[in-house]
Design an enzyme around this catalytic site. Structure first.
Site, PDB file in Angstrom:
ATOM      1  N   SER A 219       0.754  -1.238  -0.011  1.00 11.33           N
ATOM      2  CA  SER A 219       0.021   0.175   0.115  1.00 11.33           C
ATOM      3  C   SER A 219       0.835   1.104   0.145  1.00 11.33           C
ATOM      4  O   SER A 219       1.589   1.309  -0.740  1.00 11.33           O
ATOM      5  CB  SER A 219      -0.920  -0.012   1.278  1.00 11.33           C
ATOM      6  N   ASP A 444      -8.657  -4.278  -6.621  1.00  9.30           N
ATOM      7  CA  ASP A 444      -8.348  -3.739  -5.545  1.00  9.30           C
ATOM      8  C   ASP A 444      -8.953  -2.409  -5.241  1.00  9.30           C
ATOM      9  O   ASP A 444      -8.789  -1.674  -6.274  1.00  9.30           O
ATOM     10  CB  ASP A 444      -6.699  -3.551  -5.642  1.00  9.30           C
ATOM     11  N   HIS A 472      -6.819  -6.094  -0.953  1.00 10.39           N
ATOM     12  CA  HIS A 472      -5.860  -5.202  -0.749  1.00 10.39           C
ATOM     13  C   HIS A 472      -4.852  -5.580  -0.234  1.00 10.39           C
ATOM     14  O   HIS A 472      -4.862  -5.833   1.204  1.00 10.39           O
ATOM     15  CB  HIS A 472      -6.369  -3.872  -0.246  1.00 10.39           C
TER      16      HIS A 472
END
Length: 515
Positions: A219, A444, A472
């Site tokens: 991320s 995602d 994710h």
């Protein structure tokens, strides 16, 4: 009790190894990437005093860093809390694997324990290290508004409300929040940036006594990994970017792309799954019926907010919690379906179920996370400052992609009023770097696939593993295919010969509703 004290020869090696130089990436950015000044001895010669932490599973220490790496002798030092898990087999140890947390605003300290617990091979091969980024957690914090003030961003009215009064209130809250940040942390705000953080990372590397590190980041941590490799290309060996933030066009472009990807995840994955499991959740037998159930619940919370264990639940709480649950189907889809049922019929739920639900619904964001999130996303680069532009754009986002589009004005209004950023632009090209392994799911919701493709095309030499699901974060999330690619690369340097795919994790079976 002090367990490990770095020998003097390590300190000397670290002092020689530390390269605090941000390399130019393009002629237009050469001035921004001028060599940073020499690092004062009080930073480069410090010793990390490792102590047991987190019930002895890790060691932690505090590292002093300059507030501003471009003027390291000016201003007070910042404290960066760091952690490590030593390689389980010193004979097999091959180096240091650095991790960072997502967000921006999440803590990274405990992450080595999780990674090593799920991957004994990596635990044997690496000292796995992490840290709380400047501004976060146990490191020097950025401070803005208190929790009650942050809560008003989500408890005041309905973020879908486009009336002049509601829009005006959004800007009032945004300006007040920025004023709180400047009052509480004004001297610190310009330095809570990704660029400053990667210089902290290189000091950490040097104090660990190694010339190069490998890196894994999911991320937002993909931004830190890409920036670190770009600014310190001689200091990286193997880099894994998992669920990549599209940093090719800056935070403004990336964040305004999220409403569409969250809506896609909601409409193409969650609603069909909810309809398929109507026998368990009773929200409708088709995706359209399931969506209508959600909208009815949302309208009811708009007209009559629900008092749930002391939490005043509004439609904004429902949207925000739904958004969070879309990150992982296995844990999130059943939880969201059950939450919908509980909010429809709270009197039928047990006291414990209502208490648990209230804890999931609020706070939407902690005050600390909220402060750091905007310090980084607003401070890393420019945002449009025209309020009318954001009113018009967010109206379209709210109409077309309402689940997350309704909050776009709230987030943009903060960055539109943020002090003008001074951080240099980091252009990531991948030139001069070892091959980078990337992973991204096609659905995602947060780090959307289209953005990952742009990063992949601009990152010379990268390999992309496309995962056919919507979760994710791919590594250590139940996909043996993705796990295999990451472990093979970090352990042996082996990459797929070309871009490849993984089937992903199947959608979950229904679970018992909250009751």
């Amino acid at each position: 009790m002090q367990l490990f004290q770095k020998p003097a020869r390590w300190a000397a090696a670290a002092a020689c190894a530390l390269l605090a130089t941000a390399l130019p990436t393009a002629a237009a950015n050469a001035a921004a990437h001028a060599a940073t000044p020499p690092v004062p001895d009080r930073y480069r010669l410090q010793h990390l005093d490792w102590q047991p932490c987190f019930s002895g599973t890790l060691e932690c220490a505090t590292m002093a860093v300059p507030r501003d790496w471009y003027h390291p002798g000016a201003g007070p030092s910042l404290g960066i809390k760091v952690s490590r898990h030593r390689a389980a087999d010193p004979a097999e140890r091959r180096g240091v694997l650095m991790m960072a947390a997502g967000g921006p605003g999440s803590s990274g300290l405990k992450r080595p324990a999780t990674l090593t617990g799920l991957s004994p091979k990596l635990a044997a091969a690496y000292d796995v290290v992490s840290f709380d980024q400047r501004g976060v957690g146990a490191s020097t914090n950025v401070v803005c508004s208190d929790q009650a003030t942050v809560d008003t961003f989500f408890s005041s009215g309905d973020l879908r409300d486009r009336s002049p009064r509601a829009i005006g209130a959004v800007f009032v809250r945004a300006r007040a929040f920025v004023a709180d940040c400047e009052r509480q942390s004004g001297g610190l705000l310009p330095y809570i940036t990704s660029d400053q953080a990667v210089h902290d990372m290189d000091l950490y590397r040097a104090l660990l006594g190694v010339d190069r590190i490998s890196y894994y980041g999911p991320s937002y941590a993909t931004v830190l990994g890409a920036y670190y490799a770009t600014e310190f290309p001689r200091r990286v060996e193997r880099v894994v970017l998992d669920s990549t933030v599209d940093f090719t066009q800056g935070w403004q472009a990336y964040m305004t792309g999220q409403p569409a990807s969250f809506q896609r995840r909601y409409e193409r994955d969650f609603l069909p799954w909810l309809a398929k499991n109507d026998a368990a959740y009773h929200q409708g037998r088709t995706p359209a019926e399931a969506e209508a159930s959600y909208e009815r619940l949302r309208a009811a919370l708009r007209d009559h907010p629900l008092d749930l264990e002391g939490v005043r639940v509004t439609p904004n709480h429902l949207d925000a919690t739904a958004t969070n649950y879309l990150y992982s189907a296995r844990g999130g889809f059943p939880a969201l379906a059950s939450l919908m049922g509980l909010l429809e019929h709270p009197d039928s739920a047990s006291a414990q179920a209502k208490k648990d639900a209230a804890g999931e619904l609020a706070p939407v964001m902690s005050a600390g996370y909220f402060a750091d999130f905007f310090a980084v996303t607003c401070g890393d680069g420019p945002w449009k400052r025209d309020g009318r532009y954001w009113v018009d754009r967010s109206a379209e986002a709210t109409r077309v992609n309402p689940l997350v589009g309704a909050r776009e004005l709230t987030f943009a209004a903060i960055c539109a009023n943020w002090p003008r950023p001074k951080a240099p632009h980091i252009e990531v090209t991948g030139k001069g770097l070892p091959p980078v392994l990337m992973l991204n799911a096609t659905h995602d919701p947060a780090t959307y696939y289209e953005g990952a493709l742009r990063v992949h095309r601009s990152f010379a030499g990268s390999r992309l593993v496309t995962v056919d699901d919507g979760d994710h974060g791919q590594f250590q999330h139940g996909d043996a295919c993705a796990d295999g690619y990451v472990e093979d690369y970090l352990l042996t340097g082996s990459l797929p010969a070309k871009d490849t795919t993984c089937a992903g994790v199947p959608l979950p079976e229904p679970t018992a509703a909250l009751g």
